[in-house]
Design a protein around this motif. Structure first.
Motif, mmCIF file in Angstrom:
data_model
loop_
_atom_site.group_PDB
_atom_site.id
_atom_site.type_symbol
_atom_site.label_atom_id
_atom_site.label_comp_id
_atom_site.label_asym_id
_atom_site.label_seq_id
_atom_site.Cartn_x
_atom_site.Cartn_y
_atom_site.Cartn_z
ATOM 1 N N UNK A 51 -41.172 93.298 9.654
ATOM 2 C CA UNK A 51 -42.965 93.534 10.016
ATOM 3 C C UNK A 51 -43.866 93.098 8.669
ATOM 4 N N UNK A 75 -46.217 99.359 14.074
ATOM 5 C CA UNK A 75 -46.264 98.119 15.339
ATOM 6 C C UNK A 75 -47.381 97.186 14.824
ATOM 7 N N UNK A 76 -46.452 95.460 14.703
ATOM 8 C CA UNK A 76 -46.904 94.587 13.719
ATOM 9 C C UNK A 76 -47.418 95.016 13.188
ATOM 10 N N UNK A 271 -45.524 88.402 15.624
ATOM 11 C CA UNK A 271 -45.942 88.890 16.642
ATOM 12 C C UNK A 271 -46.575 89.117 17.286
ATOM 13 N N UNK A 273 -48.936 91.918 18.165
ATOM 14 C CA UNK A 273 -49.419 93.020 18.184
ATOM 15 C C UNK A 273 -50.048 92.697 16.865
ATOM 16 N N UNK B 11 -37.639 104.900 17.988
ATOM 17 C CA UNK B 11 -38.597 104.264 17.019
ATOM 18 C C UNK B 11 -38.720 105.652 16.379
ATOM 19 N N UNK B 14 -42.910 105.497 16.301
ATOM 20 C CA UNK B 14 -43.433 105.589 18.081
ATOM 21 C C UNK B 14 -42.618 106.115 19.132
ATOM 22 N N UNK B 120 -48.763 99.234 23.163
ATOM 23 C CA UNK B 120 -48.608 98.029 21.998
ATOM 24 C C UNK B 120 -48.056 96.788 22.909
ATOM 25 N N UNK B 121 -48.261 95.669 21.864
ATOM 26 C CA UNK B 121 -47.645 94.633 22.398
ATOM 27 C C UNK B 121 -45.944 94.196 21.973
ATOM 28 N N UNK B 122 -45.914 95.115 20.371
ATOM 29 C CA UNK B 122 -45.021 94.929 19.392
ATOM 30 C C UNK B 122 -43.919 94.709 20.293
ATOM 31 N N UNK B 123 -42.785 93.853 20.111
ATOM 32 C CA UNK B 123 -41.446 93.790 20.737
ATOM 33 C C UNK B 123 -41.554 93.887 22.511
ATOM 34 N N UNK B 138 -43.329 99.509 23.756
ATOM 35 C CA UNK B 138 -43.714 100.493 22.819
ATOM 36 C C UNK B 138 -44.785 101.421 23.044
#
Lengths: 486, 141
Positions: A51, A75-76, A271, A273, B11, B14, B120-123, B138
């Motif tokens: 990341x 995330x992101x 990504x 995110x 995770x 999260x 989220x949009x992560x992965x 996630x």
């Protein structure tokens, strides 16, 4: 847990590591990780460093995509990430660089009480705080606002709380941005965010949010301690919370709209995110306006929480909070984006500094630091876990030169919540904490297990890195006595 | 379609879920069940309660974005209406839009385990295999 990160890390010195630009085509700057060998072992165990490399793709990013020693997989952006973009050269703002809990932050309150005053009453005091302060998932408080007041709160931040009688002018002086960011735009906030925010001001929330009664157990710099009035055995209170559901909704609204911006502005990030928009675009300006509303909500919330804490202390000790010496030392945001001027390669630049799980650490003489802290540098408050320590540090000139005036924000998570629930016995944990003289109360036992000391890195290791790297300076250390959690 | 099929993804900070279903509707419903299972559990002693129904209509450019949008809409409605959603009636669902009736119970009948801030949009993943769909989401907790 996922596979360990296998990418390249070049050692710069004992506390700095570089991810070269060549690691991934598209990286505009290298990654710069503040860590020592010990911490690096854990940092490599998840996707946090990937990341850091991804953030280096952001248009306009300058110097490096940085990671503090408490970095972990987010995330992101990773949590513990710092990225600054050049606002005058198409630099972007990304809601992921701030997080869902906009202006999650922490404040430290000094008292005139010493350990001997409370050592036999810690349990009772913790219970009193647990009854007096709304905590838990979706908790609602007595401090409610109507729609008109809510707009005022979003524009005025902590000042709104002070005008309502929940604090003093001195509290505002001791809050980053005086508890109010200019440029908050209530019209950029969705109706849903207003609805989510209305009943949650003055509530602690859940997860890693907490209120802690602590005792100072180590002094590092006598001169600085004297400046702040810190000595061994003094009781302090730490409050960790954010902008609650209001901030989550603002972030969600804008991540959604900025995903469209990736195509519109031809931005290539690895990504989704990391959705973002140029700071000076209509979308970027709207997000900044809404984010500042949420930041102000966060400051007003922590101001209300401090007011409730003072009320509990007043009743418990049958004395006014002023007589108890409950003075706010400082309040810092650790999930925020700010437009700041920094010198990069000898040139003054207007930057959008994202601090996602990172704390501003402005040094002595710096604009934006309250007059009373001009000599010492800005107080930097670093919470640890409920079984070990927390710290107060100050910002340094080295941070100004190297990290856009930024440092770490906490211990940093090591173990997932599910792994904690599988491996930790709540009864044994509470017994262990009690044997150390720590009382913990939470709405649910699950929260206590998920937040157990062993799920976090040792904050002592993290602070050691930022101190030795010179990007902040240790003042004193606290240990917990009574903890309330959501 | 009402059967809950999901597993928890580890995770560091999260939590995530991997969801499986025979069709797209199953993915959306199972992901919603997974999310509310992470958040809360019904108190055994709590009496049966009246359910409130809300009609949710959403659209997105891509199916996986629609999934995130759907989960965040449920989180938002849960917070503002004080409900935990327990049942879903899919009236219409394709890759770009949905019309689902969601049935919720008052939060007072539940014990809360975790606060989910957002999906989220992560992965993020939403895949259509030979005979089934799978998805990975996630959550920020």
């Amino acid at each position: 847990m996922s596979d360990a990160w296998q990418g390249p890390l070049e050692k710069v010195d004992d506390y700095r590591w570089r991810i070269p630009r060549s690691y991934k085509p598209g990286m505009r700057v290298p990654g710069l990780v503040f860590a020592d060998e010990k911490l690096l072992k854990d940092i490599r165990s998840d996707k946090a460093l990937e990341q850091v490399a991804n953030v280096a793709f952001l248009p306009g990013i300058v110097e490096a995509s940085m990671a503090m020693p408490d970095i972990h997989w987010g995330y992101g952006f990773s949590i513990g990430g710092v990225a600054a973009t050049d606002t005058e050269a198409g630099g972007v703002i990304s809601p992921a660089g701030v997080g869902y809990d906009i202006n999650c932050g922490i404040r430290l309150i000094k008292t005139d009480l010493v350990f001997d005053d409370i050592k036999d009453r810690i349990k009772d005091l913790t219970h009193a705080l647990f009854s007096g302060i709304p905590a838990g998932v979706g908790s609602e408080g007595d401090i409610r606002v109507n729609p008109r007041e809510e707009k005022q709160l979003l524009v005025k931040g902590s000042r709104w709380a002070v005008e309502e009688g929940y604090g003093t002018e001195a509290d505002l002086e001791c809050t980053e941005e005086s508890g109010c960011m200019d440029g908050a735009d209530p019209d950029a906030v969705s109706d849903r965010a207003y609805e989510r925010g209305r009943s949650q001001s003055g509530t602690l929330g859940s997860g890693n949010h907490f209120l802690e009664v602590q005792v100072i157990d180590q002094l590092y710099d006598r001169e600085l301690c004297d400046e702040f009035g810190f000595d061994l055995g003094r009781i302090t209170v730490m409050i960790h919370s954010g902008s609650r559901g209001f901030g989550y909704q603002v972030c969600d609204d804008y991540v959604r709209s900025m995903i469209r911006c990736l195509q519109k502005y031809r931005i290539n990030v690895p990504d989704r995110q990391l959705a973002c928009a140029p700071v000076d675009s209509p979308e970027g300006k709207a997000y900044l306006g809404a984010m500042r509303c949420a930041a102000n909500y966060g400051w007003a919330n922590r101001q209300c929480l401090m007011h409730l804490t003072r009320r509990v202390f007043e009743k418990f000790f049958a004395s006014s909070w002023e007589k108890l010496g409950m003075r706010l030392i400082y309040d810092v945001a650790h999930n925020i984006a700010k437009i700041e001027t920094h010198t990069v390669k000898g040139k003054k630049m207007k930057l959008c500094v994202h601090r996602k799980g990172a704390t501003r650490a402005f040094g002595p003489g710096q604009q934006g630091v309250p007059d009373r802290y001009q000599k010492t540098g800005q107080p930097v408050i670093i919470p640890g876990d409920m079984g070990r320590n927390s710290y107060m540090l100050v910002g340094t000139k080295a941070a100004m030169d190297e990290t856009f005036g930024s440092t770490c924000h906490g211990a940093g998570r090591l173990k997932s919540r599910s792994a904690a629930l599988r491996s930790i016995d709540s009864n044994k944990l509470l017994k262990d904490l009690a044997s150390k003289g720590i009382t913990v109360l939470a709405s649910g036992r699950g929260t206590i297990v998920e937040e157990a000391p062993e799920v976090y890195k040792d904050v002592n290791d993290v602070v050691n890195v930022v101190h030795n790297a010179g990007i902040s300076k240790r003042v004193c250390r606290m240990r917990p006595l009574g903890v309330i959690k959501g | 379609m009402k059967k809950k099929r999901y597993t928890i993804i580890e995770h560091t900070a999260d939590i995530g879920v991997a969801v499986e279903a025979n069709d797209l509707a199953g993915i959306f419903v199972n992901a919603a069940h997974a999310m509310f299972d992470i958040m809360a559990e019904r108190q055994a002693s709590s009496p049966r309660s009246l359910r409130e129904t809300i009609n949710v209509r959403l659209s997105a450019e891509k199916p996986d974005e629609l999934l995130v949008l759907w989960l965040n809409e449920l989180l938002s409605l849960s917070a503002t209406r004080g409900l935990i959603f327990v049942e879903y009636t899919v009236n219409r669902l394709d890759g770009n839009g949905l019309d689902i009736s969601v049935h919720g119970e008052q939060r007072c009948h539940y014990r809360f385990k975790a606060e989910i801030k957002a999906a989220t949009y992560n992965d993020l993943e939403l895949l259509h295999g030979a005979s089934s769909y799978t998805a990975k989401v996630i959550f920020d907790v």
